[in-house]
Write an enzyme that holds these catalytic residues in place. Sequence first.
Site, PDB file in Angstrom:
ATOM      1  N   GLY A 385       0.811  -1.207   0.000  1.00  0.00           N
ATOM      2  CA  GLY A 385       0.000   0.000   0.000  1.00  0.00           C
ATOM      3  C   GLY A 385       0.846   1.260   0.000  1.00  0.00           C
ATOM      4  N   SER A 386       0.272   2.342   0.486  1.00  0.00           N
ATOM      5  CA  SER A 386       0.851   3.684   0.324  1.00  0.00           C
ATOM      6  C   SER A 386       2.138   3.932   1.095  1.00  0.00           C
ATOM      7  CB  SER A 386      -0.183   4.733   0.734  1.00  0.00           C
ATOM      8  OG  SER A 386      -1.331   4.644  -0.085  1.00  0.00           O
ATOM      9  N   VAL A 387       2.555   3.004   1.951  1.00  0.00           N
ATOM     10  CA  VAL A 387       3.785   3.243   2.715  1.00  0.00           C
ATOM     11  C   VAL A 387       4.990   3.430   1.799  1.00  0.00           C
ATOM     12  CG1 VAL A 387       2.984   2.031   4.784  1.00  0.00           C
ATOM     13  CG2 VAL A 387       4.218   0.762   3.012  1.00  0.00           C
ATOM     14  N   VAL A 388       4.918   2.933   0.541  1.00  0.00           N
ATOM     15  CA  VAL A 388       6.090   2.974  -0.349  1.00  0.00           C
ATOM     16  C   VAL A 388       6.175   4.271  -1.157  1.00  0.00           C
ATOM     17  CG1 VAL A 388       6.059   0.458  -0.558  1.00  0.00           C
ATOM     18  CG2 VAL A 388       4.908   1.853  -2.298  1.00  0.00           C
ATOM     19  N   LYS A 389       5.285   5.206  -0.932  1.00  0.00           N
ATOM     20  CA  LYS A 389       5.228   6.391  -1.794  1.00  0.00           C
ATOM     21  C   LYS A 389       6.493   7.243  -1.744  1.00  0.00           C
ATOM     22  CE  LYS A 389       0.196   6.656  -2.139  1.00  0.00           C
ATOM     23  NZ  LYS A 389      -1.060   7.293  -1.697  1.00  0.00           N
TER      24      LYS A 389
END
Length: 680
Positions: A385-389
Amino acid sequence: MRKFNSHSIPIRLNLLFSIVILLFMTIIGRLLYMQVLNKDFYEKKLASASQTKITSSSARGEIYDASGKPLVENTLKQVVSFTRSNKMTATDLKETAKKLLTYVSISSPNLTERQLADYYLADPEIYKKIVEALPSEKRLDSDGNRLSESELYNNAVDSVQTSQLNYTEDEKKEIYLFSQLNAVGNFATGTIATDPLNDSQVAVIASISKEMPGISISTSWDRKVLETSLSSIVGSVSSEKAGLPAEEAEAYLKKGYSLNDRVGTSYLEKQYEETLQGKRSVKEIHLDKYGNMESVDTIEEGSKGNNIKLTIDLAFQDSVDALLKSYFNSELENGGAKYSEGVYAVALNPKTGAVLSMSGIKHDLKTGELTPDSLGTVTNVFVPGSVVKAATISSGWENGVLSGNQTLTDQSIVFQGSAPINSWYTQAYGSFPITAVQALEYSSNTYMVQTALGLMGQTYQPNMFVGTSNLESAMEKLRSTFGEYGLGTATGIDLPDESTGFVPKEYSFANYITNAFGQFDNYTPMQLAQYVATIANNGVRVAPRIVEGIYGNNDKGGLGDLIQQLQPTEMNKVNISDSDMSILHQGFYQVAHGTSGLTTGRAFSNGALVSISGKTGTAESYVADGQQATNTNAVAYAPSDNPQIAVAVVFPHNTNLTNGVGPSIARDIINLYQKYHPMN
């Protein structure tokens, strides 16, 4: 008639005598060379022909947590050992087994039909009759020559009938001992399995061992993994019977191991095999002039292996486990975790890579049972999910798509023939300008999509047609940057067989676009922890490390003095500027401390004992009955201005879509660490 010349006889005799004298002088010279000039060399050759050396393993070193609590233990025991000479026949072994049985106990021998047949054929007369009764094709080759002894023996074994192998229980015990004696190679030593020996048995066997050639009393050990939350990462050790793993035997033999040596076969036991393996004892077997074993002398005593101490404090690890279990049970009660496989969390020291905890609670979807699963943090993969942005933005900087805290328009992304891609707030707020810091704080999907398009060499236009000729190179660029943070690549952790994630080789344009905001490639909790630790450490990626140091043994065989402090291993530095890394730090700080209505991670800071920076992440999925679920993930580090702990949390397939527990779990783990190990 020809005259005989009598004067030539003395000449010939003199020549003959000269040759004889020369030969004698040569022999004397050779003897002088061997017995005087090179005496030591030939004495060593003579000695080596009448003696041989054998080695035996010693007890393994033990494994301790960061506070010195044991995670495994060795139980020493007295056992029967057998050293076999090359002169021992099957008949000799039968006699030894018969004598030995009068001094030891065997509870329930587990014998194969082959072992029974081997014992049956150990009688020379029976073996001779069996071979003679074999049909000619089982005794002779096509040319009429007798088959090799090994082929004959195998054919003899095959011809033995089950009805011929009827033995009493006492005879089976004798066969059990015989089979073990027979399995020991020439000039090798093996342990003979019996019931535990008492002091009386040990004394008697030691006193009469000369009556049973090759039999002696020695010390062996049992390895026990203690029941802790770290049991699954300790690994296992082979038995003496199993010995070296077949696929690794050649490599071990080159290092001086013996085939029946006990070695680590998984995880820490395998990773630190050469450290934990004890120093071998060396014995010298002396043979008489007939090749019989005359004596066995110990020329080098063995010693217990070195110990390893972990970076993980078991008390903190157990507290994190209890915390995860509490959160998971709470989600079970409200129905959100019914389809979840469990919850996982990793805590690292971002500067040294020291693993502070690697906790997992595994949920059996069939039975509902919850069990500790620390190993799952390096073997199980999840959609992040968005943690890698932050990694996506970094790829934009590395490839010239973004510049610093660049402003883009946060807007609904519509490609020709495709459904709109939105951020979670797009429908309510519409289009507006957004910086890189805000893209992290608000968790913007559309900022990431526009960055991914830029990697393909294209700029977003509403309802645009997307050419995919650069799709492969763009994905390579994106994944390359992700790899600099440890995502989709080996973390370098000191455990064998870690997963490097699930990074499919086949993908579509849609997969690529969603990968930019963490909805395609899968990573382990350990990889996510290394990712956030790299951000906390100003872009320097350090290998996670479970072992803090190698230690000797004290007088009682326990944890002794430090021998070697293991040092951090720097893997790489993310290829962005310090000013760009500062933007990521600002973004992560704003996630936890921002005041906008769009700030996504205030749960990080609500009730926090220290300042926390982090990133939330939700990955959409569906469960068994088609119900929508999310992976509720979070990454964080603290304190914000001097990071000493980095945390990743993964809570997969939570159907309670409104309860983002990831940041709360991360906050509570950091609070726990602050209580156990106060941070500046």
